[in-house]
Design an enzyme around this catalytic site. Structure first.
Site, PDB file in Angstrom:
ATOM      1  N   LYS A  97      29.733  -9.170  16.314  1.00 23.29           N
ATOM      2  CA  LYS A  97      28.471  -8.409  16.403  1.00 23.29           C
ATOM      3  C   LYS A  97      27.369  -9.039  15.554  1.00 23.29           C
ATOM      4  CE  LYS A  97      28.969  -4.224  14.984  1.00 23.29           C
ATOM      5  NZ  LYS A  97      28.536  -4.373  13.567  1.00 23.29           N
ATOM      6  N   THR A  99      27.153 -12.109  14.600  1.00 24.90           N
ATOM      7  CA  THR A  99      26.805 -13.388  15.206  1.00 24.90           C
ATOM      8  C   THR A  99      25.819 -13.196  16.348  1.00 24.90           C
ATOM      9  OG1 THR A  99      28.968 -14.295  14.605  1.00 24.90           O
ATOM     10  CG2 THR A  99      27.748 -15.442  16.339  1.00 24.90           C
ATOM     11  N   ARG A 120      22.634  -5.938   6.862  1.00 26.66           N
ATOM     12  CA  ARG A 120      23.167  -5.404   5.609  1.00 26.66           C
ATOM     13  C   ARG A 120      23.650  -6.547   4.713  1.00 26.66           C
ATOM     14  NH1 ARG A 120      27.947  -1.841   7.464  1.00 26.66           N
ATOM     15  NH2 ARG A 120      28.062  -3.498   9.005  1.00 26.66           N
ATOM     16  N   LYS A 131      38.333  -9.530   5.972  1.00 28.80           N
ATOM     17  CA  LYS A 131      37.317  -9.979   6.919  1.00 28.80           C
ATOM     18  C   LYS A 131      36.750 -11.348   6.615  1.00 28.80           C
ATOM     19  CE  LYS A 131      32.996  -8.402   9.054  1.00 28.80           C
ATOM     20  NZ  LYS A 131      31.963  -7.362   9.047  1.00 28.80           N
ATOM     21  N   ALA A 299      30.296   1.580   7.590  1.00 28.29           N
ATOM     22  CA  ALA A 299      30.038   2.536   8.666  1.00 28.29           C
ATOM     23  C   ALA A 299      31.198   3.483   8.913  1.00 28.29           C
ATOM     24  CB  ALA A 299      29.708   1.797   9.959  1.00 28.29           C
ATOM     25  N   PHE A 327      30.414  -1.560  12.697  1.00 24.27           N
ATOM     26  CA  PHE A 327      31.487  -1.195  13.619  1.00 24.27           C
ATOM     27  C   PHE A 327      30.934  -0.818  14.993  1.00 24.27           C
ATOM     28  CE2 PHE A 327      33.671  -0.205   9.448  1.00 24.27           C
ATOM     29  CZ  PHE A 327      34.403  -1.386   9.445  1.00 24.27           C
ATOM     30  N   PHE A 407      34.130 -16.372  24.225  1.00 26.07           N
ATOM     31  CA  PHE A 407      35.150 -17.084  23.458  1.00 26.07           C
ATOM     32  C   PHE A 407      35.700 -18.230  24.300  1.00 26.07           C
ATOM     33  CE2 PHE A 407      34.875 -13.734  20.512  1.00 26.07           C
ATOM     34  CZ  PHE A 407      35.684 -13.984  19.413  1.00 26.07           C
ATOM     35  N   TRP A 435      27.329 -18.323  19.356  1.00 22.32           N
ATOM     36  CA  TRP A 435      28.103 -18.993  18.317  1.00 22.32           C
ATOM     37  C   TRP A 435      28.035 -20.503  18.490  1.00 22.32           C
ATOM     38  CZ3 TRP A 435      31.697 -22.657  18.011  1.00 22.32           C
ATOM     39  CH2 TRP A 435      32.137 -22.945  16.705  1.00 22.32           C
TER      40      TRP A 435
END
Length: 582
Positions: A97, A99, A120, A131, A299, A327, A407, A435
């Protein structure tokens, strides 16, 4: 300006595929990509925003804080278009998200639009836990990513200090005679640290005799769960920050009356500790698109959005503001739309829901180890999760675009299935490759959103009214956003609802604390579960922030570390360069 190399564009975004045979020489980490890029000095980025000299406070060559006076100077300027990026429920397969958020801002820049990304600040808890970094990925990152992921400009440390200063002042008040008649058994304010440290969840303080304080049970939360973080992120000015801090409830008296920061008389001291932290931070993306990064509430246990001040400042400085909420749309997305928009008097012009084929297959019942194989049937079974999030955003009357974050292992059949599924339902859908390609990989998404936000807008609607009871607001979120059949309240929660109504707090928004992995409060119920009951075990009054927290399931406000935290891979070389930071 050095041209950024695009060789070896398979990075750790694909590491989770579990392919030990992948040639490691072509795998570039996000950190490697970031370090290969050449940043512009931050005064050059500030120049593109037409900032005045006295509106910038430099933190080295590539970071700066922005003066709140910018909002005063530009208060009559129309706001730019606000784009919210959210996602389906996250899975171990990854969604990307952040990215997509960064890549979309870069894409707007590529098509000649003045765009700003507003994000954030990363917490050290997940950065050193599971993460890793939280600054985007590949060729869609904000930089300097190592600084941003570590101590940045010290905002989170300032919040930690303010939170713990309040805890110390509260305990000192009790030690020095307890004039307010605080019941030590009813202290709700916890200490915090910005790390995952399960050993601190429940502690005992004040041991060692009369001069060491009053013995009592206590505990630590992670800093980003502190109400002071939420207060900072929802405040509209320094004065508003002080007013909100003053309202924070820290304990209850022996007569069960709330005790606030204002009762202790320390709101001024706390505001002083936060006077720099309230100023947003200016950095840049790999393609030199301006990025404003400020605030970092989770979140799943908080409201999951960057600061109101940062978003409003970006809206004054740019024609398009790309922001995200933590999230999925059931958590950060819902809280952005029900809580932040009310506090900021803003509403988004469009919402992007990020989905990956890999994650949707997991929602369809496929194990992570099997995600490399084409499986259209699993997509058919798992796309119901995306369907529910689209339904949720539609209830707010905001245009929706589905962004398929591509992906390496996605097949043409799988991509076409999602595109056709969306088109059959009249949902805008775009394949993004931000990406690998940076802004160039998001041009179609940017052009789609540019078109949508110029169409006549429907009136923005909320899921609930503030005049609804606490119980009704929780039920509406559970049923309309999660798809729950029913809501069950514990005896403790029922008593708290009655108490909060008596205190005059019933007209506040609701901040649900819920697992991010499922629409339900059970992490293992993937897809779009039906017939489930949401269990509300406890409520928490965040009166300074301006909402009531409803805790469901087994959500923890102090996470723990995994067996092998990513911190094990982190290091620094002899020149001070970070290693292993995702």
């Amino acid at each position: 300006m050095k041209k950024m190399s695009k060789n070896g564009t398979i990075n750790n975004m694909y590491d989770s595929l579990g392919d030990e045979n992948m040639d490691s020489t072509v795998v570039k980490s996000d950190l490697d990509i970031a370090l290969e890029s050449e940043m512009k000095k931050i005064d050059e980025i500030a120049t593109t925003l037409q900032l005045e000299d006295d509106e910038i406070e430099y933190y080295g060559k590539y970071k700066a804080k922005l003066s709140l006076s910018i909002l005063d100077r530009l208060h009559t300027k129309p706001d730019g278009k606000l784009i919210l990026v959210t996602s389906i429920n996250p899975t171990p397969a990854g969604e990307g998200k952040s990215t997509v958020t960064v890549g979309l801002a870069q894409a707007f820049h590529q098509i000649g639009k003045k765009a700003i990304v507003a994000l954030r600040e990363p917490s050290l808890g997940p950065t050193m836990g599971v993460k890793g970094g939280a600054t985007g990925g590949g060729y869609s990152q904000v930089v300097p990513m190592d600084d941003i992921n570590l101590h940045f400009t010290g905002d989170i440390h300032a919040i930690t200090t303010a939170n713990n200063a309040l805890a110390a002042l509260l305990d000192n008040h009790i030690q020095q005679g307890n004039e307010l008649q605080i019941d030590p058994r009813k202290i709700t304010w916890k200490r915090v640290v910005d790390l995952n440290d399960r050993a601190l969840r429940k502690i005992v303080i004040g041991l060692g005799g009369p001069t060491q304080g009053v013995p009592r049970e206590d505990g630590f939360d992670i800093t980003v769960a502190s109400e002071i973080m939420a207060v900072l992120c929802l405040a509209s000015s320094l004065d508003d920050l002080k007013v909100r801090l003053k309202r924070i409830v820290v304990a209850y008296t022996i007569h069960n009356e709330p005790v606030t920061v204002g009762d202790l008389g320390v709101e001024g001291a706390l505001t002083l500790l936060l006077r720099d932290a309230i100023k947003p931070n200016l950095v840049q993306t790999l393609e030199h698109t301006p990025a404003i990064i400020h605030g970092g509430p989770f979140a799943n246990i908080a409201h999951g959005c960057n600061s109101v001040i940062a978003t409003k400042m970006a809206a004054k400085l740019g024609d398009y503001v790309i922001t995200e909420a933590g999230f999925g749309a059931d958590l950060g997305g819902e809280k952005f739309l029900n809580i932040k928009t009310r506090a900021a008097n803003l509403s988004p012009n469009a919402v992007v829901i990020v989905a990956t084929i890999r994650a949707l297959k997991m929602h369809g019942g496929v194990n992570k180890a099997e995600l490399k194989s084409e499986n259209v049937q699993a997509l058919t079974d798992g796309i119901c999760n995306l369907e529910k999030h689209i339904d949720t955003i539609n209830q707010f009357n905001v245009p929706v675009v589905v962004a398929i974050n591509k992906f390496l292992t996605d097949t043409e059949n799988e991509v076409n299935f999602i595109k056709e599924w969306c088109k059959e339902r009249g949902v805008e859908v775009v394949l993004t490759e931000v990406w690998e390609k940076g802004g160039l990989g998001g041009i179609e998404l940017a052009e789609t959103i540019s078109r949508l936000v110029e169409e006549p807008a429907k009136p923005f609607e909320y899921i609930y009214d503030l005049e609804d009871s606490i119980e009704d607001k929780i039920i509406k979120i559970a049923q309309k956003v999660y798809g729950a059949k029913d809501v069950q309240f514990s005896a403790k929660a029922i008593k708290q609802m009655n108490d909060f109504e008596n205190y005059g707090w019933s007209n506040l928004p609701i901040c649900m604390a819920k697992t991010q992995y499922s629409l339900s409060d059970q992490p293992k119920l993937l897809g779009r579960p039906e017939g489930f009951t949401i269990e509300i075990r406890e409520l928490k009054a965040s009166i300074g922030a301006g909402f009531i927290v409803a805790l469901t399931g087994n959500v923890l406000t102090m996470p723990g570390l995994p067996k092998e935290p990513v911190a094990l891979n982190m290091d620094v070389d002899s020149k001070g360069n970070a290693i292993g930071l995702f």
